[in-house]
Design a protein around this motif. Structure first.
Motif: not given
Length: 245
Positions: A66-82
């Protein structure tokens, strides 16, 4: 660094989806790169709160996810997309040009999916090993800060892989800019249980990614910077998990 507030706002605009207002005349991104770790710390505050609340009511792994999901929502999963784009490009392309072409494709392939599974799985597993809610929340903020601190130095050390695009338009950070970013990251590492080992793991991950991107595509892109952040974050979480075990 004549206008640090404008730099921080630009960093928040680029790295997160948090409201930062509008800039009539944005500074060059390279000049604002010192603020990347600050933006990372701000973006990690909500995930840290989510983890602290969820840890009290749910199994640790669910709280971590849940914490990681919240982080990806805040960043728009920018780094994960990269990370996913870089994995697809490096895994599926034979030439430099083909790798860059694949990295620009919005579709995700097998390499990208596997890279994301490993990244999320390793981070969630490590965060779930936190001995208490406070330790996990503090680690989220410290890791979010430190993992973004080397990006300015990478931007300064490697040329842009493309003549156009975000990396080329950003400009190379000056020595004071990347030095301040690195210093902020070092400060964040002091909040972790094993700062020396954490620094070594982060440096090794960043240097490995810099070498790999230079070898594969001749320089850095926005995607490679995102992947570098992810590699550094995973390295830090693995050190933390080892200390918590």
């Amino acid at each position: 660094m004549a206008d640090p507030l404008a730099h921080l706002r630009l960093a928040l605009m680029v790295l997160t989806r948090l409201p930062a207002g509008r800039l009539a005349a944005p500074p060059p991104l390279g000049a604002a790169a010192w603020a990347f770790p600050v933006a990372g710390a701000i973006a990690a505050l909500i995930p840290a709160g989510v983890f602290a609340l969820a840890f009290a009511a749910l199994p640790p792994l669910l709280a971590a996810l849940l914490a990681l999901a919240a982080g990806m929502a805040i960043t728009g999963a920018l780094h994960e997309d990269g990370l996913a784009d870089l994995a697809d490009g490096f895994g599926g392309g034979r030439t430099r040009e083909r790798k860059l072409e694949i990295m620009r494709d919005s579709r995700i392939g097998s390499y990208g999916v596997l890279a994301l599974i490993l990244s999320v799985g390793l981070r969630a597993g490590a965060l779930a090993a936190a001995p208490d809610a406070g330790a996990g929340a503090l680690a989220l903020v410290a890791v979010g800060t430190a993992s973004r601190a080397p990006l300015a130095a990478v931007m300064a050390a490697l040329p842009p892989a493309r003549a156009e695009g975000l990396a080329a338009a950003a400009g190379a950070p000056s020595v004071p800019v990347w030095a301040l970013s690195v210093a902020l990251g070092l400060g964040a590492l002091l909040a972790l249980p094993a700062p020396g080992l954490s620094l070594a793991a982060l440096a090794l991950a960043v240097l490995a990614m810099a070498w790999l991107t230079r070898r594969q595509i001749g320089g850095h892109t926005g995607d490679s910077l995102g992947a570098t952040q992810q590699a550094g974050e995973v390295a830090l979480w693995l050190v933390l998990a080892g200390g918590w075990a």
